[in-house]
Motif scaffolding. Structure first.
Motif, PDB file in Angstrom:
ATOM      1  N   LEU A 142       3.818  28.582  36.629  1.00  0.00           N
ATOM      2  CA  LEU A 142       2.956  29.517  37.333  1.00  0.00           C
ATOM      3  C   LEU A 142       3.598  30.900  37.269  1.00  0.00           C
ATOM      4  CD1 LEU A 142       1.928  27.491  40.521  1.00  0.00           C
ATOM      5  CD2 LEU A 142       1.149  27.262  38.150  1.00  0.00           C
ATOM      6  N   GLY A 143       2.781  31.890  37.120  1.00  0.00           N
ATOM      7  CA  GLY A 143       3.319  33.248  37.007  1.00  0.00           C
ATOM      8  C   GLY A 143       3.100  33.788  35.609  1.00  0.00           C
ATOM      9  N   ASN A 144       2.981  32.879  34.653  1.00  0.00           N
ATOM     10  CA  ASN A 144       2.587  33.302  33.316  1.00  0.00           C
ATOM     11  C   ASN A 144       1.061  33.409  33.306  1.00  0.00           C
ATOM     12  OD1 ASN A 144       5.150  33.217  31.673  1.00  0.00           O
ATOM     13  ND2 ASN A 144       5.174  31.215  32.678  1.00  0.00           N
ATOM     14  N   THR A 145       0.548  34.439  32.673  1.00  0.00           N
ATOM     15  CA  THR A 145      -0.904  34.647  32.783  1.00  0.00           C
ATOM     16  C   THR A 145      -1.708  33.627  31.982  1.00  0.00           C
ATOM     17  OG1 THR A 145      -0.667  36.327  31.103  1.00  0.00           O
ATOM     18  CG2 THR A 145      -0.961  37.098  33.384  1.00  0.00           C
ATOM     19  N   ASP A 146      -1.038  32.797  31.194  1.00  0.00           N
ATOM     20  CA  ASP A 146      -1.811  31.752  30.506  1.00  0.00           C
ATOM     21  C   ASP A 146      -1.651  30.387  31.189  1.00  0.00           C
ATOM     22  OD1 ASP A 146       0.737  31.033  29.829  1.00  0.00           O
ATOM     23  OD2 ASP A 146       0.411  31.028  27.655  1.00  0.00           O
ATOM     24  N   ALA A 147      -1.079  30.391  32.391  1.00  0.00           N
ATOM     25  CA  ALA A 147      -0.905  29.115  33.104  1.00  0.00           C
ATOM     26  C   ALA A 147      -1.950  28.986  34.207  1.00  0.00           C
ATOM     27  CB  ALA A 147       0.494  29.058  33.712  1.00  0.00           C
ATOM     28  N   LEU A 148      -2.566  27.827  34.286  1.00  0.00           N
ATOM     29  CA  LEU A 148      -3.461  27.526  35.401  1.00  0.00           C
ATOM     30  C   LEU A 148      -2.700  26.669  36.395  1.00  0.00           C
ATOM     31  CD1 LEU A 148      -6.775  26.298  33.684  1.00  0.00           C
ATOM     32  CD2 LEU A 148      -6.337  28.550  34.668  1.00  0.00           C
ATOM     33  N   MET A 149      -3.006  26.807  37.674  1.00  0.00           N
ATOM     34  CA  MET A 149      -2.508  25.834  38.639  1.00  0.00           C
ATOM     35  C   MET A 149      -3.293  24.552  38.388  1.00  0.00           C
ATOM     36  SD  MET A 149      -2.124  27.917  42.210  1.00  0.00           S
ATOM     37  CE  MET A 149      -3.599  27.268  42.840  1.00  0.00           C
ATOM     38  N   ALA A 150      -2.594  23.433  38.320  1.00  0.00           N
ATOM     39  CA  ALA A 150      -3.287  22.154  38.129  1.00  0.00           C
ATOM     40  C   ALA A 150      -3.544  21.518  39.496  1.00  0.00           C
ATOM     41  CB  ALA A 150      -2.454  21.231  37.258  1.00  0.00           C
ATOM     42  N   CYS A 151      -4.372  20.482  39.511  1.00  0.00           N
ATOM     43  CA  CYS A 151      -4.744  19.839  40.775  1.00  0.00           C
ATOM     44  C   CYS A 151      -4.919  18.336  40.528  1.00  0.00           C
ATOM     45  CB  CYS A 151      -6.064  20.450  41.254  1.00  0.00           C
ATOM     46  SG  CYS A 151      -6.697  19.753  42.778  1.00  0.00           S
ATOM     47  N   ALA A 152      -4.053  17.541  41.118  1.00  0.00           N
ATOM     48  CA  ALA A 152      -4.175  16.086  40.947  1.00  0.00           C
ATOM     49  C   ALA A 152      -5.250  15.589  41.910  1.00  0.00           C
ATOM     50  CB  ALA A 152      -2.840  15.418  41.245  1.00  0.00           C
ATOM     51  N   LYS A 153      -6.241  14.931  41.385  1.00  0.00           N
ATOM     52  CA  LYS A 153      -7.346  14.486  42.248  1.00  0.00           C
ATOM     53  C   LYS A 153      -7.785  13.099  41.820  1.00  0.00           C
ATOM     54  CE  LYS A 153     -11.206  16.462  39.627  1.00  0.00           C
ATOM     55  NZ  LYS A 153     -12.151  17.573  39.484  1.00  0.00           N
ATOM     56  N   HIS A 154      -8.452  12.352  42.690  1.00  0.00           N
ATOM     57  CA  HIS A 154      -8.868  12.621  44.056  1.00  0.00           C
ATOM     58  C   HIS A 154      -8.041  11.698  44.921  1.00  0.00           C
ATOM     59  CE1 HIS A 154     -12.264  13.450  41.325  1.00  0.00           C
ATOM     60  NE2 HIS A 154     -12.570  14.435  42.137  1.00  0.00           N
ATOM     61  N   PHE A 155      -7.273  12.288  45.801  1.00  0.00           N
ATOM     62  CA  PHE A 155      -6.259  11.574  46.561  1.00  0.00           C
ATOM     63  C   PHE A 155      -6.893  10.920  47.781  1.00  0.00           C
ATOM     64  CE2 PHE A 155      -2.118  11.705  48.981  1.00  0.00           C
ATOM     65  CZ  PHE A 155      -1.449  10.863  48.106  1.00  0.00           C
ATOM     66  N   ALA A 156      -7.037   9.643  47.823  1.00  0.00           N
ATOM     67  CA  ALA A 156      -6.632   8.693  46.807  1.00  0.00           C
ATOM     68  C   ALA A 156      -7.558   7.497  46.801  1.00  0.00           C
ATOM     69  CB  ALA A 156      -5.216   8.216  47.068  1.00  0.00           C
ATOM     70  N   ALA A 157      -7.463   6.796  45.656  1.00  0.00           N
ATOM     71  CA  ALA A 157      -8.162   5.522  45.454  1.00  0.00           C
ATOM     72  C   ALA A 157      -9.675   5.680  45.283  1.00  0.00           C
ATOM     73  CB  ALA A 157      -7.860   4.533  46.581  1.00  0.00           C
ATOM     74  N   TYR A 158     -10.104   6.892  44.980  1.00  0.00           N
ATOM     75  CA  TYR A 158     -11.527   7.182  44.773  1.00  0.00           C
ATOM     76  C   TYR A 158     -12.131   6.273  43.685  1.00  0.00           C
ATOM     77  CZ  TYR A 158     -15.403  10.566  43.692  1.00  0.00           C
ATOM     78  OH  TYR A 158     -16.591  11.194  43.470  1.00  0.00           O
ATOM     79  N   GLY A 159     -11.308   5.906  42.708  1.00  0.00           N
ATOM     80  CA  GLY A 159     -11.779   5.082  41.586  1.00  0.00           C
ATOM     81  C   GLY A 159     -12.107   3.651  41.979  1.00  0.00           C
ATOM     82  N   ALA A 160     -11.777   3.284  43.216  1.00  0.00           N
ATOM     83  CA  ALA A 160     -12.014   1.889  43.611  1.00  0.00           C
ATOM     84  C   ALA A 160     -13.229   1.770  44.531  1.00  0.00           C
ATOM     85  CB  ALA A 160     -10.768   1.334  44.288  1.00  0.00           C
ATOM     86  N   ALA A 161     -14.156   2.709  44.412  1.00  0.00           N
ATOM     87  CA  ALA A 161     -15.349   2.695  45.267  1.00  0.00           C
ATOM     88  C   ALA A 161     -16.076   1.360  45.131  1.00  0.00           C
ATOM     89  CB  ALA A 161     -16.277   3.836  44.873  1.00  0.00           C
ATOM     90  N   VAL A 162     -16.456   0.786  46.253  1.00  0.00           N
ATOM     91  CA  VAL A 162     -17.104  -0.535  46.254  1.00  0.00           C
ATOM     92  C   VAL A 162     -18.358  -0.503  45.370  1.00  0.00           C
ATOM     93  CG1 VAL A 162     -18.342  -2.216  47.690  1.00  0.00           C
ATOM     94  CG2 VAL A 162     -16.255  -1.141  48.539  1.00  0.00           C
ATOM     95  N   GLY A 163     -18.455  -1.470  44.482  1.00  0.00           N
ATOM     96  CA  GLY A 163     -19.632  -1.594  43.622  1.00  0.00           C
ATOM     97  C   GLY A 163     -19.723  -0.532  42.545  1.00  0.00           C
ATOM     98  N   GLY A 164     -18.661   0.260  42.385  1.00  0.00           N
ATOM     99  CA  GLY A 164     -18.698   1.308  41.366  1.00  0.00           C
ATOM    100  C   GLY A 164     -19.673   2.425  41.712  1.00  0.00           C
ATOM    101  N   ARG A 165     -20.092   2.476  42.973  1.00  0.00           N
ATOM    102  CA  ARG A 165     -21.064   3.488  43.381  1.00  0.00           C
ATOM    103  C   ARG A 165     -20.322   4.716  43.882  1.00  0.00           C
ATOM    104  NH1 ARG A 165     -24.174   1.321  47.958  1.00  0.00           N
ATOM    105  NH2 ARG A 165     -23.191   2.984  49.136  1.00  0.00           N
ATOM    106  N   ASP A 166     -20.618   5.855  43.280  1.00  0.00           N
ATOM    107  CA  ASP A 166     -19.860   7.059  43.600  1.00  0.00           C
ATOM    108  C   ASP A 166     -19.929   7.377  45.095  1.00  0.00           C
ATOM    109  OD1 ASP A 166     -18.140   9.043  42.983  1.00  0.00           O
ATOM    110  OD2 ASP A 166     -19.556  10.348  41.948  1.00  0.00           O
ATOM    111  N   TYR A 167     -18.851   7.923  45.603  1.00  0.00           N
ATOM    112  CA  TYR A 167     -18.691   8.351  46.999  1.00  0.00           C
ATOM    113  C   TYR A 167     -18.611   7.172  47.974  1.00  0.00           C
ATOM    114  CZ  TYR A 167     -20.960  12.446  44.758  1.00  0.00           C
ATOM    115  OH  TYR A 167     -21.318  13.464  43.901  1.00  0.00           O
ATOM    116  N   ASN A 168     -18.602   5.953  47.467  1.00  0.00           N
ATOM    117  CA  ASN A 168     -18.627   4.787  48.357  1.00  0.00           C
ATOM    118  C   ASN A 168     -17.239   4.517  48.964  1.00  0.00           C
ATOM    119  OD1 ASN A 168     -19.925   2.765  49.690  1.00  0.00           O
ATOM    120  ND2 ASN A 168     -20.287   1.466  47.913  1.00  0.00           N
TER     121      ASN A 168
END
Ligand code: NOJ
Length: 743
Positions: A194-220
């Motif tokens: 960070l501080g170099n003009t070609d660097a983006l701040m990264a963001c680890a998402k989505h904290f946490a376990a979003y991928g295990a939504a019941v039934g594969g239904r988003d936001y569940n």
């Protein structure tokens, strides 16, 4: 003269003291000096993030005068504001506020900005960490040139359910591979720091376990044991934190009844406590306010209280912090020290990004122009795309196709598609139609002319109409070879794009049957953002390439593979189910008390009476135009003590007639654990290139660190005993040997 020199000396000393003092001040001290000047309202202002007015990636909230709020210092960050012109315009407003604290501009730069790369799930199939880092680097170079400071990526959610549309954004089902990829992407986005003009701040998402939504239904909802959380879902987040990721985003789901957005265990205890994360946490879009819908808080006032105390530093779009935090502090319900901590974290990033020195340092029009059409980046995107294409089948060596002498029919709804090649999470630009390379264009580029190319669409993507079949069959009958391009439209996987039926949509598989019936050699290309189900095609068509959503250079990259200029090397980062009924399906499952001995074993075992347990295509699977033969494993020892290192070797030989790349995979099974261990876990891999006839000895060095797991007390430790070492070209076809490891 003496007086003059004395004066000069004092001035120089004073100036240098000031200068040095400025220099010696750490960022933390500078943050504190700004914090001291801030009113409570200004502090709360830093914790708000609003969407701009140009694009939306969530439900639209329109309230109040945004511009006035920026001028009043009531806003810390914005998303969906791009180009140096727009970011400058808003930053200028922030510079009219009392303390002139610069805004941070965040954006979903998920798989490229102007140059779109393959979707992250496809990139994961390359198993090429350096290339994934490079693709993130290029995205950062282009986006930062357009005024963006911060990307909401990488998405590091482990996903075992292909019904969930967001599998396209992640690295698939495996925590080991996912962790390495998370770190590579963070490094790529943040570049030299960070501080170099070609660097983006990264963001680890989505904290946490979003991928295990019941039934594969988003936001569940998500309900899982703490062990599974630690073992499977947290490792990529931990890896991102260790790689120095600047920010985290929490998630829409609740975890075991507590919304992730207000989850103290996740955000305060694990992330900011155990992992000592010093960056800040942004909520997901509106997720603070959505806690009311979850039924965990009564209103936005309670939501603000729960989210802030739970560890969410910045409120994306819900306005709960803006409307209630100051009151909550005045009422003594939220300690000012918690607000100060959140503000400090955000200001610190603004300092690190150099925005206090120059709020317009990312607003350089010339730089933006120079990155707008970067030919070198397009070339890199093309070569990355070729490395992500998975060869699933090549019976009778139909592929690669000859470049001359044959008439090729290109059939299917994606042959001339343009936008669909980019997939979800890619921005639309006015010149897309001329920049994105369709399959048709790519093949024509490769062959030099369209003279020997025929075309029929055959059917639409989602429609069940067969009205185009007759023309397609007629076109196929005039060709020597048929290449069919089928799959999912760009908006069929992604956020809020869960599907209960993940078969090829519409009449597409029927079209494949009709064309296959002509007796012509058929190659099927499948574009998709997730593992799809296509059993008839897999069983009947001789050649299949999984072509995902490959980005701007899709057509050229596919042509490179079709005609053998690139020999496919990708390996699946997710298991492909036979049908939805097998989901969730993943290779690193437990054995159960009654494991099936074979796919047809039904003798009171853990199995389906109507379906084998095995996936259609296993994790780690992918063919090449050449063949790789694996010799038996040889081990440096079979009885080891804790300080020993085990060297496992295998000879891999290219027994085919093309030079090719192979990803040699190491799996380990802990045969007996105080907590049950999976039937295999990926613990290493090596990518090699072999010429025809060439052999190489591949070596893996294993220590007890590779045997660690979260035991009953959730301590990360290993246990002595018997282990199975497995090496192969995918998770199913492995050579095995057992060893004993003592304390
Ligand atoms: C919601 C998505 O879940 C998240 O991944 C994204 O970064 C935000 N919207 C902002 O677009």
């Amino acid at each position: 003269m003496r007086r003059l020199s004395c004066f000069l000396l004092i001035t120089v000393v004073q100036l240098s003291t000031m200068f040095c003092f400025g220099q010696r001040k750490t960022i933390d001290q500078r943050v504190d000096s700004v914090l001291k000047l801030m009113t409570l309202e200004e502090k709360v202002g830093q914790l708000n993030q609003y969407n701009g007015d140009w694009a939306y990636t969530g439900p639209i909230t329109k309230d109040g005068d945004k511009q006035a709020q920026i001028r009043n210092g009531q806003l810390g960050s914005m998303l969906n504001v791009i180009t140096v012109e727009h970011t400058r315009q808003l930053q200028e407003m922030a510079m009219q506020s009392r303390l002139k604290i610069p805004l941070l501009f965040g954006q979903d730069i998920i798989h490229g900005f102007r140059t779109i790369f393959p979707i992250p799930l496809a990139e994961a199939a390359s198993w090429d960490l350096a290339l994934m880092e490079r693709s993130a680097r290029i995205a950062a170079i282009e986006a930062s040139a357009a005024g963006v400071h911060w990307t909401f990526a990488p998405m590091v959610d482990i996903a075992r359910d292909p019904r969930w549309g967001r599998v396209m954004e992640g690295a698939g089902e495996d925590p080991y591979l996912g962790s390495l990829i998370a770190a590579a992407r963070v490094k790529g986005f943040q570049g030299r720091g960070l501080g170099n003009t070609d660097a983006l701040m990264a963001c680890a998402k989505h904290f946490a376990a979003y991928g295990a939504a019941v039934g594969g239904r988003d936001y569940n909802s998500v309900d899982m044991s703490e062990r599974q959380l630690w073992e499977t879902y947290l490792p990529p987040f931990k890896a991102a934190a260790e790689a120095g990721v600047a920010t985290f985003m929490n998630s829409f789901n609740d975890l075991n009844g507590i919304p992730a957005t207000s989850n103290k265990l996740l955000q305060r205890d694990i992330l900011k406590g155990q992992w000592k994360f010093k960056g800040f946490v942004v909520s997901d879009w509106g997720s603070v306010g959505e806690m009311v819908n979850h039924g965990n808080v009564k209103d936005n006032y309670e939501a603000a209280l729960a989210a802030l105390t739970g560890g969410s530093d910045m409120d994306m779009e819900s306005r709960s912090y803006r409307d209630h935090l100051a009151k909550l502090v005045r009422e003594g319900k939220v300690k000012i020290s918690l607000i100060d901590d959140a503000v400090r974290r955000i200001l610190k990033k603004k300092f690190e990004m150099g925005l206090f020195e120059d709020p317009y340092r990312f607003c350089n029009k010339e730089r933006q122009d120079s990155q707008w059409n970067n030919a070198a980046h397009l070339r890199e995107s093309r070569s990355m795309a070729a490395k992500t294409i998975v060869l699933l089948k090549n019976q009778g060596q139909v592929l690669p196709l000859p470049k001359q002498g044959k008439t090729i029919a290109l059939i299917g709804p994606f042959v001339k598609a343009v936008r669909d090649n980019l997939g979800f999470w890619s921005y639309q630009w006015p010149d897309d139609s001329t920049r994105i390379v369709s399959l048709w264009q790519g093949v024509q580029n490769k062959l030099g002319s369209a003279d020997k190319m025929l075309y029929a669409k055959g059917c639409e993507i989602r429609d069940t109409s067969r009205s185009g079949f007759a023309e397609a069959v007629e076109v196929a009958s005039r060709a020597d070879i048929v290449v069919m391009n089928v799959g999912e439209a760009h908006d069929m996987s992604g956020e809020a794009k869960s599907r209960s039926n993940i078969h090829l949509p519409g009449a597409q598989e029927e079209l494949i049957k009709a064309i296959q019936a002509t007796g012509k050699p058929v190659v099927v290309l499948i574009n998709a953002g997730r593992p799809l189900v296509f059993n008839w095609t897999a069983d009947n068509v001789p050649a299949i390439l999984y072509t995902w959503w490959l980005g701007t250079e899709a057509g050229n990259a596919i042509a490179d593979v079709l005609f053998g200029d690139y020999n496919p090397s990708a390996k699946l980062p997710m298991s492909f189910p036979r049908t939805e009924g097998q989901i969730p399906i993943y290779y690193n499952h437990y054995n159960s008390g009654r494991p099936a001995k074979t796919d047809s074993d039904l003798n009171y075992v853990s199995a389906y009476i109507d379906l084998p347990n095995s996936p259609k295509f296993p994790f780690g699977f992918g063919l090449s135009y050449t063949q790789f033969e694996y010799g038996d494993i040889s081990l440096s020892k079979t009885s080891l003590r804790s300080t020993d290192k085990l060297v496992a070797r295998v000879t891999v030989r290219n027994s085919g007639s093309f030079s090719g790349e192979e990803t040699v995979q190491l799996y380990i099974r802990d045969m007996v654990g105080s907590v049950i261990r999976p039937v295999k876990e990926l613990k290493g891999f090596k990518k090699i290139t072999l010429k025809p006839g060439e052999s190489r000895v591949i070596e893996f060095t294993i220590s007890v660190n590779d045997l660690r797991f979260y035991n009953e007390k959730l301590a990360n430790d290993w246990e002595p005993g018997e282990f199975e070492i497995m090496i192969g070209g995918n998770s199913r076809d492995v050579k095995k040997m057992k060893i004993n490891w003592a304390r």
